[in-house]
Write a protein that holds these residues in place. Structure first.
Motif, mmCIF file in Angstrom:
data_model
loop_
_atom_site.group_PDB
_atom_site.id
_atom_site.type_symbol
_atom_site.label_atom_id
_atom_site.label_comp_id
_atom_site.label_asym_id
_atom_site.label_seq_id
_atom_site.Cartn_x
_atom_site.Cartn_y
_atom_site.Cartn_z
ATOM 1 N N ASN A 168 -30.624 -32.702 -55.200
ATOM 2 C CA ASN A 168 -31.237 -31.664 -54.384
ATOM 3 C C ASN A 168 -31.268 -32.077 -52.908
ATOM 4 N N GLY A 169 -30.767 -31.227 -52.054
ATOM 5 C CA GLY A 169 -30.743 -31.501 -50.625
ATOM 6 C C GLY A 169 -29.464 -32.163 -50.145
ATOM 7 N N SER A 170 -28.625 -32.600 -51.071
ATOM 8 C CA SER A 170 -27.363 -33.241 -50.685
ATOM 9 C C SER A 170 -26.273 -32.198 -50.520
ATOM 10 N N GLU A 171 -25.410 -32.418 -49.561
ATOM 11 C CA GLU A 171 -24.281 -31.525 -49.330
ATOM 12 C C GLU A 171 -22.936 -32.211 -49.580
ATOM 13 N N ARG A 172 -22.860 -33.498 -49.316
ATOM 14 C CA ARG A 172 -21.587 -34.220 -49.393
ATOM 15 C C ARG A 172 -21.856 -35.571 -50.044
ATOM 16 N N ILE A 173 -21.247 -35.798 -51.211
ATOM 17 C CA ILE A 173 -21.499 -37.045 -51.928
ATOM 18 C C ILE A 173 -20.178 -37.701 -52.320
ATOM 19 N N ALA A 174 -20.228 -39.001 -52.547
ATOM 20 C CA ALA A 174 -19.054 -39.766 -52.972
ATOM 21 C C ALA A 174 -19.123 -40.020 -54.473
ATOM 22 N N MET A 175 -17.970 -39.908 -55.127
ATOM 23 C CA MET A 175 -17.847 -40.266 -56.544
ATOM 24 C C MET A 175 -16.488 -40.940 -56.768
ATOM 25 N N GLU A 176 -16.324 -41.512 -57.964
ATOM 26 C CA GLU A 176 -15.053 -42.151 -58.323
ATOM 27 C C GLU A 176 -14.047 -41.057 -58.673
ATOM 28 N N ASP B 115 -20.289 -31.028 -52.131
ATOM 29 C CA ASP B 115 -18.876 -31.342 -51.925
ATOM 30 C C ASP B 115 -18.667 -32.801 -52.327
ATOM 31 N N ILE B 116 -17.646 -33.067 -53.151
ATOM 32 C CA ILE B 116 -17.374 -34.416 -53.630
ATOM 33 C C ILE B 116 -16.224 -35.007 -52.833
ATOM 34 N N VAL B 117 -16.445 -36.194 -52.272
ATOM 35 C CA VAL B 117 -15.390 -36.936 -51.592
ATOM 36 C C VAL B 117 -15.113 -38.210 -52.377
ATOM 37 N N SER B 118 -13.943 -38.777 -52.162
ATOM 38 C CA SER B 118 -13.563 -39.989 -52.884
ATOM 39 C C SER B 118 -14.379 -41.185 -52.406
ATOM 40 N N SER B 119 -14.775 -42.015 -53.353
ATOM 41 C CA SER B 119 -15.502 -43.246 -53.032
ATOM 42 C C SER B 119 -14.559 -44.420 -52.796
ATOM 43 N N ALA B 120 -13.251 -44.178 -52.683
ATOM 44 C CA ALA B 120 -12.263 -45.262 -52.634
ATOM 45 C C ALA B 120 -12.573 -46.284 -51.546
ATOM 46 N N ASP B 121 -12.751 -45.835 -50.303
ATOM 47 C CA ASP B 121 -13.016 -46.774 -49.216
ATOM 48 C C ASP B 121 -14.420 -47.366 -49.306
ATOM 49 N N LEU B 122 -15.351 -46.607 -49.850
ATOM 50 C CA LEU B 122 -16.702 -47.119 -50.067
ATOM 51 C C LEU B 122 -16.678 -48.278 -51.070
ATOM 52 N N ILE B 123 -15.920 -48.131 -52.142
ATOM 53 C CA ILE B 123 -15.786 -49.204 -53.135
ATOM 54 C C ILE B 123 -15.228 -50.453 -52.479
ATOM 55 N N THR B 124 -14.206 -50.277 -51.647
ATOM 56 C CA THR B 124 -13.630 -51.419 -50.938
ATOM 57 C C THR B 124 -14.697 -52.135 -50.118
ATOM 58 N N TYR B 125 -15.447 -51.374 -49.345
ATOM 59 C CA TYR B 125 -16.431 -51.950 -48.432
ATOM 60 C C TYR B 125 -17.548 -52.676 -49.178
ATOM 61 N N ILE C 199 -27.222 -43.561 -55.384
ATOM 62 C CA ILE C 199 -27.594 -44.305 -54.182
ATOM 63 C C ILE C 199 -27.620 -43.317 -53.022
ATOM 64 N N PRO C 200 -28.802 -42.847 -52.639
ATOM 65 C CA PRO C 200 -28.883 -41.903 -51.511
ATOM 66 C C PRO C 200 -28.669 -42.640 -50.193
ATOM 67 N N GLY D 162 -21.302 -40.170 -42.732
ATOM 68 C CA GLY D 162 -21.913 -38.860 -42.856
ATOM 69 C C GLY D 162 -21.922 -38.322 -44.276
ATOM 70 N N VAL D 163 -22.126 -39.219 -45.241
ATOM 71 C CA VAL D 163 -22.165 -38.855 -46.659
ATOM 72 C C VAL D 163 -23.600 -39.021 -47.153
ATOM 73 N N ASP D 164 -24.069 -38.072 -47.943
ATOM 74 C CA ASP D 164 -25.481 -38.045 -48.342
ATOM 75 C C ASP D 164 -25.834 -39.013 -49.467
ATOM 76 N N GLY D 165 -24.849 -39.472 -50.207
ATOM 77 C CA GLY D 165 -25.148 -40.400 -51.284
ATOM 78 C C GLY D 165 -23.913 -40.725 -52.100
ATOM 79 N N TRP D 166 -24.088 -41.689 -52.976
ATOM 80 C CA TRP D 166 -23.013 -42.167 -53.853
ATOM 81 C C TRP D 166 -23.502 -41.996 -55.291
#
Length: 387
Positions: free
Chosen positions: A90-98, A125-135, A48-49, A14-18
């Motif tokens: 624009n249009g994103s609410e929750r994104i992943a970053m390092e 809102d910024i969430v951690s990309s930690a698990d995304l990087i792993t995947y 990466i949307p 449920g993340v809008d992009g990286w």
């Protein structure tokens, strides 16, 4: 790069992009994803949307090198920089970053606070990309696993040959540095590459986990000495996977009890960690990196050596010996990343006393059939017979 793997993960979470930010090599992940585009002197972003093509925002003097990789967006000045970044988000609410809250995961915590402030100013809102990087980046494919097996076999040959060489040369004199040089020569013969090492450590030097002898600072290896060798390497080629092992030996016929007791404790901790991984697989569970560390740490603490285990239990392994994925760590950090199928990592508990240190290191791959020990696990202390 193919962004479909990342987008599938984003969709599931449920993340809008990286948003991957890079400036002056502060985020190696950027180059891992886009490839080698040369030296960059200005800030740039890979976006990466969750759906659609990937985008690059780069300065006018550098944007041309990205033309074949993604849809490009150009800025020349600060006003354009902010405007173009805002349009991307624009249009994103929750994104992943390092980003890692409180820098709890240092390898993930790549983006400076000011850039985080800027991105948040666009209402995301910024969430951690930690698990995304792993995947996306840390799982081995079949080719990577095969290259890891190749390296593991060669390292085992080399460490056993090194112990034999000690027995053959000790009467004429051999020191830590000379044995390390021998190992490096064998790397060339076996078509392995590495950026550092090996650790060749006698007696009290083995209490320093990252000790490396030099020509000017090296102890001789003699009868009655304790010897630890830690070596790591990967097959020559692009994006091959490292193997990393540590073995120990005693120069003589009978190992002193104080050493054998510590050795047994280290192996018990190592094997307890493997058992925990096997049990989790049987129960269709995946453990966090910190949970596996704690299993081994409890064994060492129960034996009375808690203060002598001074590092994490293990690290992720990839095309860098310390890879992008989860570490086995509840000590240096609390690694909350999940150990998922496709990952490889070391398990290397150690106990370090003033007179000597003991570490036993194996590598484990998490396959669909469960955890697999991919390196030869040491089961008893090697006895080096002097010839």
């Amino acid at each position: 790069m193919d962004s479909s793997t990342a987008q599938a993960y984003l969709r599931h979470e449920g993340v809008d992009g990286w948003l991957i930010y890079e400036h002056r090599q502060m985020n190696p992940l950027f180059m891992d994803l886009v490839g080698d585009v040369g030296h960059l002197t200005r800030p740039c972003f890979l976006w990466i949307p969750v759906d659609g093509p990937q985008h690059i925002l780069a300065h006018a003097v550098e944007v041309a090198r990205f033309a074949s990789l993604a849809e490009t967006h150009i800025y020349s000045n600060r006003v354009e920089y902010r405007r173009e970044l805002g349009e991307l988000l624009n249009g994103s609410e929750r994104i992943a970053m390092e980003y890692s809250p409180y820098a709890e995961l240092p390898l993930t915590s790549r983006v400076d606070g000011g850039t985080l402030d800027l991105v948040r100013s666009f209402g995301v809102d910024i969430v951690s990309s930690a698990d995304l990087i792993t995947y996306v980046t840390a799982r081995w494919d079949a080719i990577g696993l095969a290259s890891h097996r190749f390296a593991a076999d060669k390292l085992t040959e080399i460490v056993n040959d090194a112990f034999t060489v000690v027995g053959e040369r000790i009467a004429d004199g051999i020191n830590e540095f000379e044995l390390a040089e021998y190992i490096r020569e064998r790397f060339t013969e076996k078509k392995l590459t590495t950026l550092a090492g090996p650790v060749v450590a006698v007696n009290e030097h083995s209490s320093d986990p990252h000790y490396e002898p030099t020509a000017d600072f090296s102890m001789p290896i003699r009868q009655g000495d304790w010897l630890l060798i830690d070596l790591w390497g990967r097959e020559l080629g692009e994006r091959t996977i490292y193997a990393d092992i540590t073995w120990t030996a005693y120069v003589g016929r009978e190992v002193p009890y104080n050493i054998s007791n510590v050795f047994d404790t280290v192996l018990n901790a190592r094997d307890a960690a493997v058992s925990a991984l096997n049990q989790a697989h049987l129960e269709s569970q995946s453990l966090l990196g910190q949970e596996v560390d704690q299993v081994a740490r409890d064994v060492i603490a129960h034996a009375g050596f808690s203060e002598n285990f001074t590092h994490r239990l293990g690290h992720n392994i990839g095309s860098d010996v310390h890879g992008n994925g989860p570490n086995l760590d509840s000590f240096e950090t609390n690694d909350t990343r999940r150990l998922i199928s496709g990952l490889g990592f070391s398990i290397e508990p150690g106990i370090y006393l003033q007179e000597f240190g003991v570490r036993s290191e194996i590598n484990v791959y998490l396959g669909v059939d469960g955890p697999e020990i991919t390196t030869n696990p040491q089961k008893e202390i090697i006895l080096i017979n002097v010839r």
